[in-house]
Design a protein around this motif. Sequence first.
Motif, PDB file in Angstrom:
ATOM      1  N   THR A 135       0.820  -1.205   0.000  1.00 51.31           N
ATOM      2  CA  THR A 135       0.000   0.000   0.000  1.00 51.31           C
ATOM      3  C   THR A 135       0.859   1.263   0.000  1.00 51.31           C
ATOM      4  OG1 THR A 135      -0.225  -0.165   2.414  1.00 51.31           O
ATOM      5  CG2 THR A 135      -1.993  -1.091   1.084  1.00 51.31           C
ATOM      6  N   THR A 136       2.009   1.204   0.658  1.00 51.05           N
ATOM      7  CA  THR A 136       2.909   2.351   0.628  1.00 51.05           C
ATOM      8  C   THR A 136       3.467   2.557  -0.775  1.00 51.05           C
ATOM      9  OG1 THR A 136       3.496   1.987   2.944  1.00 51.05           O
ATOM     10  CG2 THR A 136       4.975   3.372   1.666  1.00 51.05           C
ATOM     11  N   ALA A 137       3.731   1.469  -1.484  1.00 49.14           N
ATOM     12  CA  ALA A 137       4.186   1.581  -2.873  1.00 49.14           C
ATOM     13  C   ALA A 137       3.132   2.278  -3.727  1.00 49.14           C
ATOM     14  CB  ALA A 137       4.490   0.196  -3.437  1.00 49.14           C
ATOM     15  N   GLY A 138       1.871   1.966  -3.501  1.00 49.74           N
ATOM     16  CA  GLY A 138       0.803   2.639  -4.237  1.00 49.74           C
ATOM     17  C   GLY A 138       0.692   4.111  -3.885  1.00 49.74           C
ATOM     18  N   ALA A 139       0.919   4.444  -2.624  1.00 52.80           N
ATOM     19  CA  ALA A 139       0.849   5.844  -2.202  1.00 52.80           C
ATOM     20  C   ALA A 139       1.911   6.692  -2.886  1.00 52.80           C
ATOM     21  CB  ALA A 139       0.984   5.943  -0.684  1.00 52.80           C
ATOM     22  N   ARG A 140       3.097   6.112  -3.112  1.00 50.09           N
ATOM     23  CA  ARG A 140       4.148   6.869  -3.793  1.00 50.09           C
ATOM     24  C   ARG A 140       3.737   7.189  -5.231  1.00 50.09           C
ATOM     25  NH1 ARG A 140       4.889   6.679   0.602  1.00 50.09           N
ATOM     26  NH2 ARG A 140       3.794   8.631   0.185  1.00 50.09           N
ATOM     27  N   LEU A 141       3.006   6.307  -5.865  1.00 49.16           N
ATOM     28  CA  LEU A 141       2.528   6.568  -7.228  1.00 49.16           C
ATOM     29  C   LEU A 141       1.536   7.721  -7.245  1.00 49.16           C
ATOM     30  CD1 LEU A 141       1.979   2.925  -8.552  1.00 49.16           C
ATOM     31  CD2 LEU A 141       3.959   4.412  -8.904  1.00 49.16           C
ATOM     32  N   ALA A 142       0.757   7.875  -6.182  1.00 45.12           N
ATOM     33  CA  ALA A 142      -0.238   8.945  -6.128  1.00 45.12           C
ATOM     34  C   ALA A 142       0.416  10.318  -6.127  1.00 45.12           C
ATOM     35  CB  ALA A 142      -1.111   8.776  -4.877  1.00 45.12           C
ATOM     36  N   ASP A 143       1.679  10.401  -5.731  1.00 45.19           N
ATOM     37  CA  ASP A 143       2.374  11.685  -5.667  1.00 45.19           C
ATOM     38  C   ASP A 143       3.208  11.981  -6.912  1.00 45.19           C
ATOM     39  OD1 ASP A 143       1.365  12.376  -3.191  1.00 45.19           O
ATOM     40  OD2 ASP A 143       3.018  11.448  -2.090  1.00 45.19           O
ATOM     41  N   LEU A 144       3.233  11.083  -7.875  1.00 44.04           N
ATOM     42  CA  LEU A 144       4.104  11.254  -9.038  1.00 44.04           C
ATOM     43  C   LEU A 144       3.787  12.514  -9.832  1.00 44.04           C
ATOM     44  CD1 LEU A 144       4.575   7.760 -10.735  1.00 44.04           C
ATOM     45  CD2 LEU A 144       6.246   9.096  -9.462  1.00 44.04           C
ATOM     46  N   THR A 145       2.508  12.751 -10.085  1.00 46.41           N
ATOM     47  CA  THR A 145       2.133  13.845 -10.975  1.00 46.41           C
ATOM     48  C   THR A 145       2.588  15.192 -10.441  1.00 46.41           C
ATOM     49  OG1 THR A 145       0.227  12.599 -11.779  1.00 46.41           O
ATOM     50  CG2 THR A 145       0.203  14.979 -12.130  1.00 46.41           C
ATOM     51  N   ALA A 146       2.478  15.402  -9.135  1.00 46.78           N
ATOM     52  CA  ALA A 146       2.816  16.700  -8.542  1.00 46.78           C
ATOM     53  C   ALA A 146       4.299  16.874  -8.282  1.00 46.78           C
ATOM     54  CB  ALA A 146       2.050  16.878  -7.230  1.00 46.78           C
ATOM     55  N   ALA A 147       5.087  15.823  -8.407  1.00 45.93           N
ATOM     56  CA  ALA A 147       6.504  15.881  -8.041  1.00 45.93           C
ATOM     57  C   ALA A 147       7.351  16.476  -9.157  1.00 45.93           C
ATOM     58  CB  ALA A 147       7.006  14.483  -7.704  1.00 45.93           C
ATOM     59  N   SER A 148       8.498  17.044  -8.758  1.00 47.32           N
ATOM     60  CA  SER A 148       9.489  17.488  -9.733  1.00 47.32           C
ATOM     61  C   SER A 148      10.060  16.261 -10.440  1.00 47.32           C
ATOM     62  CB  SER A 148      10.616  18.239  -9.030  1.00 47.32           C
ATOM     63  OG  SER A 148      11.341  17.350  -8.184  1.00 47.32           O
ATOM     64  N   PRO A 149      10.714  16.439 -11.588  1.00 52.50           N
ATOM     65  CA  PRO A 149      11.252  15.274 -12.305  1.00 52.50           C
ATOM     66  C   PRO A 149      12.155  14.381 -11.453  1.00 52.50           C
ATOM     67  CG  PRO A 149      11.271  17.170 -13.746  1.00 52.50           C
ATOM     68  CD  PRO A 149      10.856  17.680 -12.386  1.00 52.50           C
ATOM     69  N   GLU A 150      13.089  14.976 -10.712  1.00 53.42           N
ATOM     70  CA  GLU A 150      14.007  14.155  -9.919  1.00 53.42           C
ATOM     71  C   GLU A 150      13.291  13.434  -8.787  1.00 53.42           C
ATOM     72  OE1 GLU A 150      17.225  13.257 -10.425  1.00 53.42           O
ATOM     73  OE2 GLU A 150      16.765  14.150 -12.362  1.00 53.42           O
ATOM     74  N   ALA A 152      10.092  12.642  -8.778  1.00 54.54           N
ATOM     75  CA  ALA A 152       9.223  11.639  -9.396  1.00 54.54           C
ATOM     76  C   ALA A 152      10.000  10.365  -9.690  1.00 54.54           C
ATOM     77  CB  ALA A 152       8.611  12.201 -10.679  1.00 54.54           C
ATOM     78  N   LYS A 153      11.223  10.518 -10.183  1.00 50.56           N
ATOM     79  CA  LYS A 153      12.065   9.358 -10.464  1.00 50.56           C
ATOM     80  C   LYS A 153      12.351   8.576  -9.184  1.00 50.56           C
ATOM     81  CE  LYS A 153      16.233  10.278 -11.969  1.00 50.56           C
ATOM     82  NZ  LYS A 153      17.352  10.633 -12.897  1.00 50.56           N
ATOM     83  N   LEU A 154      12.616   9.298  -8.099  1.00 48.75           N
ATOM     84  CA  LEU A 154      12.868   8.641  -6.816  1.00 48.75           C
ATOM     85  C   LEU A 154      11.613   7.945  -6.306  1.00 48.75           C
ATOM     86  CD1 LEU A 154      14.536   8.052  -4.280  1.00 48.75           C
ATOM     87  CD2 LEU A 154      13.933  10.345  -3.449  1.00 48.75           C
ATOM     88  N   ALA A 314      11.133  10.745 -15.212  1.00 52.78           N
ATOM     89  CA  ALA A 314      11.597  12.119 -14.992  1.00 52.78           C
ATOM     90  C   ALA A 314      11.202  13.035 -16.142  1.00 52.78           C
ATOM     91  CB  ALA A 314      13.104  12.138 -14.798  1.00 52.78           C
ATOM     92  N   ALA A 315      11.251  12.529 -17.360  1.00 48.54           N
ATOM     93  CA  ALA A 315      10.960  13.370 -18.529  1.00 48.54           C
ATOM     94  C   ALA A 315       9.475  13.525 -18.781  1.00 48.54           C
ATOM     95  CB  ALA A 315      11.632  12.773 -19.769  1.00 48.54           C
ATOM     96  N   GLY A 316       8.687  12.566 -18.340  1.00 49.01           N
ATOM     97  CA  GLY A 316       7.259  12.576 -18.651  1.00 49.01           C
ATOM     98  C   GLY A 316       6.428  13.332 -17.641  1.00 49.01           C
ATOM     99  N   SER A 317       5.129  13.318 -17.879  1.00 49.42           N
ATOM    100  CA  SER A 317       4.168  13.956 -16.980  1.00 49.42           C
ATOM    101  C   SER A 317       2.841  13.228 -17.108  1.00 49.42           C
ATOM    102  CB  SER A 317       3.986  15.443 -17.337  1.00 49.42           C
ATOM    103  OG  SER A 317       3.509  15.579 -18.664  1.00 49.42           O
ATOM    104  N   GLY A 318       1.970  13.438 -16.127  1.00 52.12           N
ATOM    105  CA  GLY A 318       0.627  12.881 -16.196  1.00 52.12           C
ATOM    106  C   GLY A 318       0.607  11.379 -16.390  1.00 52.12           C
ATOM    107  N   GLU A 319      -0.227  10.920 -17.331  1.00 52.23           N
ATOM    108  CA  GLU A 319      -0.384   9.487 -17.562  1.00 52.23           C
ATOM    109  C   GLU A 319       0.892   8.844 -18.072  1.00 52.23           C
ATOM    110  OE1 GLU A 319      -3.779   8.195 -19.720  1.00 52.23           O
ATOM    111  OE2 GLU A 319      -5.172   9.508 -18.670  1.00 52.23           O
ATOM    112  N   LEU A 320       1.687   9.574 -18.847  1.00 49.50           N
ATOM    113  CA  LEU A 320       2.947   9.009 -19.321  1.00 49.50           C
ATOM    114  C   LEU A 320       3.860   8.698 -18.142  1.00 49.50           C
ATOM    115  CD1 LEU A 320       4.952   8.185 -21.469  1.00 49.50           C
ATOM    116  CD2 LEU A 320       5.639  10.586 -21.673  1.00 49.50           C
ATOM    117  N   ARG A 321       3.906   9.571 -17.162  1.00 47.29           N
ATOM    118  CA  ARG A 321       4.738   9.332 -15.979  1.00 47.29           C
ATOM    119  C   ARG A 321       4.251   8.096 -15.230  1.00 47.29           C
ATOM    120  NH1 ARG A 321       6.366  14.342 -12.119  1.00 47.29           N
ATOM    121  NH2 ARG A 321       7.881  14.671 -13.801  1.00 47.29           N
ATOM    122  N   GLN A 322       2.941   7.949 -15.102  1.00 47.39           N
ATOM    123  CA  GLN A 322       2.404   6.759 -14.438  1.00 47.39           C
ATOM    124  C   GLN A 322       2.740   5.493 -15.222  1.00 47.39           C
ATOM    125  OE1 GLN A 322       0.839   6.398 -11.517  1.00 47.39           O
ATOM    126  NE2 GLN A 322       0.809   8.567 -10.972  1.00 47.39           N
TER     127      GLN A 322
END
Length: 362
Positions: A135-150, A152-154, A314-322
Amino acid sequence: MLSLTRRSLLLLGALSSAPLLLCGCTDEDGPTEAERKKADADLPLRSRAVADTDRLLAGYDAVLAGPGAAQADRLRALRAEVAEHRTALATGLAGSAAPTGPTAPTGAPSGTPGAQGTPTGPATSVVELAAAERTTAGARLADLTAASPELAKLLAAVSAAGALHAAALGNTTPVTGPPAATPSASPSPSASASAAGSAAPTGPASPTAAPRPAAETAALQSALSAEHAAVYGYGVVGARQPAGPQRAEAQVCYLAHQAGRDAWHRLLLGGGATPAAAAPGYQLPFPVTDPATAKQLAAHIEVQLTGVYAALVAAGSGELRQSAAAALRESALRARQWGAEQSALPGLPAADRAPTSPSPSA
Protein backbone atom coordinates in the motif's frame (compact mmCIF):
# COMPACT_ATOMS: atom_id res chain seq x y z
CA MET A 1 9.72 -16.30 -30.77
CA LEU A 2 12.55 -14.83 -32.84
CA SER A 3 15.29 -17.17 -34.00
CA LEU A 4 18.98 -16.48 -33.56
CA THR A 5 19.38 -15.84 -37.28
CA ARG A 6 16.84 -13.04 -37.65
CA ARG A 7 19.34 -10.46 -36.50
CA SER A 8 23.02 -10.91 -35.88
CA LEU A 9 23.43 -9.62 -32.31
CA LEU A 10 21.67 -7.64 -29.60
CA LEU A 11 22.69 -4.05 -28.95
CA LEU A 12 22.09 -3.90 -25.22
CA GLY A 13 24.71 -1.22 -24.83
CA ALA A 14 21.95 1.08 -26.09
CA LEU A 15 19.91 0.20 -23.03
CA SER A 16 22.71 1.39 -20.76
CA SER A 17 23.48 4.57 -22.65
CA ALA A 18 19.95 5.66 -23.54
CA PRO A 19 19.19 7.27 -20.16
CA LEU A 20 22.41 9.24 -20.34
CA LEU A 21 21.21 10.96 -23.50
CA LEU A 22 18.33 12.38 -21.51
CA CYS A 23 20.51 14.08 -18.91
CA GLY A 24 20.76 17.79 -19.61
CA CYS A 25 23.74 19.92 -18.76
CA THR A 26 23.80 21.45 -15.31
CA ASP A 27 23.23 25.15 -14.85
CA GLU A 28 26.48 26.64 -13.61
CA ASP A 29 24.56 29.55 -12.07
CA GLY A 30 22.49 27.24 -9.86
CA PRO A 31 18.77 26.43 -9.98
CA THR A 32 16.35 28.85 -11.57
CA GLU A 33 13.51 30.49 -9.66
CA ALA A 34 11.06 28.02 -11.22
CA GLU A 35 13.25 25.11 -10.13
CA ARG A 36 13.44 26.47 -6.59
CA LYS A 37 9.66 26.80 -6.45
CA LYS A 38 9.29 23.23 -7.70
CA ALA A 39 11.71 22.01 -5.05
CA ASP A 40 9.67 23.82 -2.40
CA ALA A 41 6.54 22.17 -3.78
CA ASP A 42 8.25 18.80 -3.30
CA LEU A 43 8.63 19.31 0.45
CA PRO A 44 5.12 18.14 1.47
CA LEU A 45 5.48 15.14 -0.83
CA ARG A 46 8.80 14.27 0.77
CA SER A 47 7.37 14.79 4.26
CA ARG A 48 4.48 12.42 3.55
CA ALA A 49 6.81 9.82 2.06
CA VAL A 50 9.17 10.04 5.05
CA ALA A 51 6.27 9.60 7.49
CA ASP A 52 5.06 6.51 5.61
CA THR A 53 8.60 5.15 5.53
CA ASP A 54 8.99 5.67 9.27
CA ARG A 55 5.90 3.54 9.81
CA LEU A 56 7.40 0.83 7.63
CA LEU A 57 10.64 0.94 9.62
CA ALA A 58 8.69 0.75 12.88
CA GLY A 59 6.83 -2.26 11.50
CA TYR A 60 10.07 -4.03 10.61
CA ASP A 61 11.44 -3.30 14.08
CA ALA A 62 8.27 -4.59 15.77
CA VAL A 63 8.26 -7.82 13.78
CA LEU A 64 11.99 -8.38 14.29
CA ALA A 65 11.58 -7.83 18.03
CA GLY A 66 8.81 -10.42 18.23
CA PRO A 67 9.41 -13.87 19.70
CA GLY A 68 11.04 -16.26 17.22
CA ALA A 69 10.78 -13.82 14.31
CA ALA A 70 10.55 -15.79 11.08
CA GLN A 71 12.61 -14.69 8.07
CA ALA A 72 14.80 -12.55 10.35
CA ASP A 73 17.72 -12.31 7.91
CA ARG A 74 15.44 -11.36 5.04
CA LEU A 75 13.57 -8.84 7.17
CA ARG A 76 16.81 -7.18 8.24
CA ALA A 77 17.95 -6.93 4.62
CA LEU A 78 14.65 -5.41 3.52
CA ARG A 79 14.67 -3.01 6.47
CA ALA A 80 18.12 -1.79 5.44
CA GLU A 81 16.74 -0.96 2.00
CA VAL A 82 13.77 0.88 3.50
CA ALA A 83 16.20 2.91 5.62
CA GLU A 84 18.04 3.83 2.42
CA HIS A 85 14.73 4.95 0.92
CA ARG A 86 14.15 7.19 3.92
CA THR A 87 17.54 8.81 3.59
CA ALA A 88 16.90 9.62 -0.06
CA LEU A 89 13.35 10.85 0.58
CA ALA A 90 14.40 13.07 3.49
CA THR A 91 16.78 15.15 1.35
CA GLY A 92 16.03 18.81 1.94
CA LEU A 93 13.77 18.24 4.94
CA ALA A 94 14.76 19.93 8.18
CA GLY A 95 14.92 17.65 11.20
CA SER A 96 14.47 14.43 9.21
CA ALA A 97 17.77 12.65 9.78
CA ALA A 98 17.54 8.93 9.23
CA PRO A 99 16.97 6.90 12.39
CA THR A 100 20.15 5.33 13.74
CA GLY A 101 18.39 2.52 15.59
CA PRO A 102 15.00 0.84 15.90
CA THR A 103 12.12 3.15 15.13
CA ALA A 104 9.54 3.58 17.86
CA PRO A 105 6.00 2.75 16.69
CA THR A 106 3.85 5.84 16.32
CA GLY A 107 0.43 6.70 15.06
CA ALA A 108 -2.85 4.83 15.11
CA PRO A 109 -3.16 1.06 15.56
CA SER A 110 -1.72 -1.06 12.77
CA GLY A 111 -3.94 -1.49 9.75
CA THR A 112 -5.81 1.82 10.11
CA PRO A 113 -5.87 3.33 6.61
CA GLY A 114 -4.53 6.84 6.13
CA ALA A 115 -5.50 9.47 3.59
CA GLN A 116 -3.27 7.94 0.91
CA GLY A 117 -4.38 4.39 1.62
CA THR A 118 -1.35 3.59 3.76
CA PRO A 119 -1.62 2.30 7.33
CA THR A 120 -1.29 5.03 9.98
CA GLY A 121 0.31 2.62 12.45
CA PRO A 122 3.16 0.12 12.17
CA ALA A 123 2.70 -3.51 11.17
CA THR A 124 3.01 -6.20 13.82
CA SER A 125 3.36 -9.33 11.67
CA VAL A 126 5.01 -10.36 8.40
CA VAL A 127 1.60 -10.47 6.73
CA GLU A 128 0.81 -6.92 7.84
CA LEU A 129 4.29 -5.78 6.89
CA ALA A 130 3.91 -7.16 3.37
CA ALA A 131 0.55 -5.41 3.01
CA ALA A 132 2.07 -2.16 4.30
CA GLU A 133 4.86 -2.38 1.72
CA ARG A 134 2.30 -2.82 -1.06
CA THR A 135 0.00 0.00 0.00
CA THR A 136 2.91 2.35 0.63
CA ALA A 137 4.19 1.58 -2.87
CA GLY A 138 0.80 2.64 -4.24
CA ALA A 139 0.85 5.84 -2.20
CA ARG A 140 4.15 6.87 -3.79
CA LEU A 141 2.53 6.57 -7.23
CA ALA A 142 -0.24 8.94 -6.13
CA ASP A 143 2.37 11.69 -5.67
CA LEU A 144 4.10 11.25 -9.04
CA THR A 145 2.13 13.84 -10.97
CA ALA A 146 2.82 16.70 -8.54
CA ALA A 147 6.50 15.88 -8.04
CA SER A 148 9.49 17.49 -9.73
CA PRO A 149 11.25 15.27 -12.31
CA GLU A 150 14.01 14.16 -9.92
CA LEU A 151 11.62 13.45 -7.05
CA ALA A 152 9.22 11.64 -9.40
CA LYS A 153 12.06 9.36 -10.46
CA LEU A 154 12.87 8.64 -6.82
CA LEU A 155 9.23 8.00 -5.92
CA ALA A 156 8.87 5.58 -8.83
CA ALA A 157 11.98 3.70 -7.70
CA VAL A 158 10.73 3.55 -4.10
CA SER A 159 7.37 2.27 -5.33
CA ALA A 160 9.05 -0.44 -7.42
CA ALA A 161 11.15 -1.45 -4.42
CA GLY A 162 8.00 -1.66 -2.31
CA ALA A 163 6.44 -4.03 -4.84
CA LEU A 164 9.57 -6.17 -4.71
CA HIS A 165 9.52 -6.18 -0.90
CA ALA A 166 5.83 -7.11 -0.79
CA ALA A 167 6.42 -10.00 -3.18
CA ALA A 168 9.44 -11.17 -1.18
CA LEU A 169 7.25 -11.22 1.94
CA GLY A 170 4.50 -13.17 0.22
CA ASN A 171 2.03 -10.44 -0.81
CA THR A 172 1.38 -10.62 -4.54
CA THR A 173 -1.62 -8.29 -4.60
CA PRO A 174 -1.26 -5.83 -7.50
CA VAL A 175 0.22 -2.43 -6.71
CA THR A 176 -1.97 0.31 -8.16
CA GLY A 177 -1.65 4.04 -8.55
CA PRO A 178 -4.34 6.70 -8.97
CA PRO A 179 -7.42 5.14 -10.68
CA ALA A 180 -7.57 7.79 -13.40
CA ALA A 181 -3.93 7.42 -14.39
CA THR A 182 -3.31 3.70 -14.06
CA PRO A 183 -2.34 2.21 -17.46
CA SER A 184 -4.73 -0.35 -18.87
CA ALA A 185 -3.67 -3.97 -18.73
CA SER A 186 -1.60 -5.68 -21.39
CA PRO A 187 0.15 -9.05 -21.61
CA SER A 188 1.75 -9.70 -18.22
CA PRO A 189 5.47 -10.49 -18.05
CA SER A 190 4.88 -13.66 -16.08
CA ALA A 191 2.42 -15.28 -13.78
CA SER A 192 4.47 -14.32 -10.73
CA ALA A 193 5.28 -10.78 -11.81
CA SER A 194 1.70 -10.15 -12.89
CA ALA A 195 0.50 -11.32 -9.52
CA ALA A 196 2.98 -8.95 -7.93
CA GLY A 197 1.20 -6.04 -9.53
CA SER A 198 3.14 -5.09 -12.66
CA ALA A 199 1.36 -4.05 -15.82
CA ALA A 200 3.07 -3.46 -19.15
CA PRO A 201 2.71 0.11 -20.44
CA THR A 202 -0.08 0.64 -22.91
CA GLY A 203 -0.55 4.41 -22.84
CA PRO A 204 -3.78 6.25 -23.58
CA ALA A 205 -6.50 4.46 -25.54
CA SER A 206 -6.20 7.02 -28.38
CA PRO A 207 -3.11 8.97 -29.50
CA THR A 208 -2.77 12.60 -28.49
CA ALA A 209 -3.01 15.15 -31.29
CA ALA A 210 -0.69 17.81 -29.83
CA PRO A 211 3.09 17.39 -30.19
CA ARG A 212 4.86 16.26 -27.05
CA PRO A 213 7.62 18.31 -25.41
CA ALA A 214 11.07 17.56 -26.80
CA ALA A 215 12.27 15.92 -23.56
CA GLU A 216 9.27 13.58 -23.47
CA THR A 217 9.76 12.66 -27.11
CA ALA A 218 13.45 11.93 -26.60
CA ALA A 219 12.69 9.77 -23.56
CA LEU A 220 9.98 7.89 -25.44
CA GLN A 221 12.35 7.28 -28.35
CA SER A 222 14.89 5.84 -25.91
CA ALA A 223 12.23 3.61 -24.37
CA LEU A 224 11.14 2.42 -27.81
CA SER A 225 14.73 1.67 -28.85
CA ALA A 226 15.26 -0.21 -25.59
CA GLU A 227 12.15 -2.30 -26.19
CA HIS A 228 13.25 -3.09 -29.76
CA ALA A 229 16.45 -4.51 -28.26
CA ALA A 230 14.59 -6.31 -25.48
CA VAL A 231 12.23 -8.03 -27.91
CA TYR A 232 15.17 -9.42 -29.82
CA GLY A 233 17.00 -10.25 -26.61
CA TYR A 234 14.20 -12.45 -25.37
CA GLY A 235 14.28 -14.24 -28.72
CA VAL A 236 17.87 -15.16 -27.89
CA VAL A 237 16.89 -16.12 -24.35
CA GLY A 238 14.13 -18.41 -25.56
CA ALA A 239 16.31 -19.98 -28.23
CA ARG A 240 18.87 -21.01 -25.62
CA GLN A 241 16.35 -22.51 -23.19
CA PRO A 242 15.14 -26.13 -23.50
CA ALA A 243 11.42 -26.76 -23.65
CA GLY A 244 9.95 -26.17 -20.20
CA PRO A 245 9.03 -23.46 -17.72
CA GLN A 246 12.02 -21.19 -18.40
CA ARG A 247 11.39 -21.17 -22.13
CA ALA A 248 7.69 -20.52 -21.55
CA GLU A 249 8.63 -17.67 -19.24
CA ALA A 250 10.88 -16.18 -21.90
CA GLN A 251 7.97 -16.32 -24.34
CA VAL A 252 5.71 -14.46 -21.90
CA CYS A 253 8.36 -11.79 -21.38
CA TYR A 254 8.90 -11.55 -25.13
CA LEU A 255 5.19 -10.82 -25.63
CA ALA A 256 5.18 -8.27 -22.81
CA HIS A 257 8.08 -6.38 -24.40
CA GLN A 258 6.33 -6.47 -27.76
CA ALA A 259 3.35 -4.81 -26.06
CA GLY A 260 5.61 -2.17 -24.50
CA ARG A 261 7.32 -1.51 -27.82
CA ASP A 262 3.98 -1.09 -29.58
CA ALA A 263 2.68 1.22 -26.84
CA TRP A 264 5.59 3.64 -27.12
CA HIS A 265 5.34 3.48 -30.92
CA ARG A 266 1.70 4.57 -30.74
CA LEU A 267 2.44 7.40 -28.31
CA LEU A 268 5.21 8.75 -30.51
CA LEU A 269 2.98 8.65 -33.58
CA GLY A 270 0.22 10.37 -31.64
CA GLY A 271 2.61 13.16 -30.71
CA GLY A 272 3.64 13.73 -34.30
CA ALA A 273 7.08 12.09 -34.03
CA THR A 274 8.58 9.41 -36.23
CA PRO A 275 9.16 6.34 -34.02
CA ALA A 276 12.69 4.94 -33.95
CA ALA A 277 13.10 1.80 -36.03
CA ALA A 278 14.77 -1.36 -34.85
CA ALA A 279 18.51 -1.35 -35.42
CA PRO A 280 19.83 -3.41 -38.34
CA GLY A 281 22.38 -5.15 -36.11
CA TYR A 282 22.68 -5.93 -32.42
CA GLN A 283 25.59 -6.87 -30.17
CA LEU A 284 25.21 -9.10 -27.13
CA PRO A 285 26.71 -7.77 -23.88
CA PHE A 286 28.33 -11.19 -23.29
CA PRO A 287 28.31 -14.62 -24.97
CA VAL A 288 24.99 -16.47 -24.59
CA THR A 289 25.63 -20.15 -25.17
CA ASP A 290 23.46 -22.09 -22.73
CA PRO A 291 20.42 -21.80 -20.43
CA ALA A 292 22.47 -20.24 -17.61
CA THR A 293 23.87 -17.40 -19.73
CA ALA A 294 20.46 -16.94 -21.36
CA LYS A 295 18.99 -16.38 -17.91
CA GLN A 296 21.75 -13.86 -17.19
CA LEU A 297 20.87 -12.05 -20.41
CA ALA A 298 17.22 -11.82 -19.40
CA ALA A 299 18.21 -10.39 -16.01
CA HIS A 300 20.59 -7.92 -17.68
CA ILE A 301 17.86 -6.73 -20.06
CA GLU A 302 15.43 -6.01 -17.24
CA VAL A 303 17.95 -4.26 -14.99
CA GLN A 304 18.98 -1.98 -17.85
CA LEU A 305 15.34 -1.24 -18.63
CA THR A 306 14.73 0.00 -15.09
CA GLY A 307 17.20 2.79 -15.82
CA VAL A 308 15.51 3.61 -19.13
CA TYR A 309 12.14 3.86 -17.44
CA ALA A 310 13.42 5.90 -14.50
CA ALA A 311 14.57 8.44 -17.09
CA LEU A 312 11.16 8.34 -18.77
CA VAL A 313 9.46 9.00 -15.43
CA ALA A 314 11.60 12.12 -14.99
CA ALA A 315 10.96 13.37 -18.53
CA GLY A 316 7.26 12.58 -18.65
CA SER A 317 4.17 13.96 -16.98
CA GLY A 318 0.63 12.88 -16.20
CA GLU A 319 -0.38 9.49 -17.56
CA LEU A 320 2.95 9.01 -19.32
CA ARG A 321 4.74 9.33 -15.98
CA GLN A 322 2.40 6.76 -14.44
CA SER A 323 2.94 4.39 -17.37
CA ALA A 324 6.70 4.79 -17.11
CA ALA A 325 6.57 4.05 -13.37
CA ALA A 326 4.53 0.90 -14.08
CA ALA A 327 7.10 -0.14 -16.69
CA LEU A 328 9.93 0.44 -14.21
CA ARG A 329 8.14 -1.73 -11.65
CA GLU A 330 7.49 -4.38 -14.31
CA SER A 331 11.14 -4.62 -15.24
CA ALA A 332 12.25 -4.68 -11.60
CA LEU A 333 9.92 -7.59 -10.88
CA ARG A 334 11.06 -9.46 -13.97
CA ALA A 335 14.71 -8.83 -13.05
CA ARG A 336 14.05 -10.37 -9.64
CA GLN A 337 12.34 -13.31 -11.30
CA TRP A 338 15.41 -13.96 -13.47
CA GLY A 339 17.71 -13.77 -10.45
CA ALA A 340 19.23 -10.32 -10.90
CA GLU A 341 20.81 -8.39 -8.05
CA GLN A 342 19.33 -4.90 -7.87
CA SER A 343 19.98 -1.78 -5.87
CA ALA A 344 17.64 -0.66 -3.10
CA LEU A 345 16.20 1.82 -5.60
CA PRO A 346 15.65 0.06 -8.95
CA GLY A 347 16.77 2.18 -11.87
CA LEU A 348 18.82 4.52 -9.66
CA PRO A 349 22.33 3.13 -9.08
CA ALA A 350 23.97 4.08 -5.82
CA ALA A 351 26.74 6.26 -7.28
CA ASP A 352 24.51 9.18 -8.20
CA ARG A 353 20.98 7.76 -8.33
CA ALA A 354 21.02 7.96 -12.13
CA PRO A 355 20.90 4.93 -14.47
CA THR A 356 24.54 4.71 -15.53
CA SER A 357 25.61 1.18 -14.65
CA PRO A 358 27.65 -0.39 -17.47
CA SER A 359 26.74 -3.52 -19.39
CA PRO A 360 28.96 -6.58 -19.13
CA SER A 361 31.75 -6.54 -21.71
CA ALA A 362 31.36 -8.61 -24.82
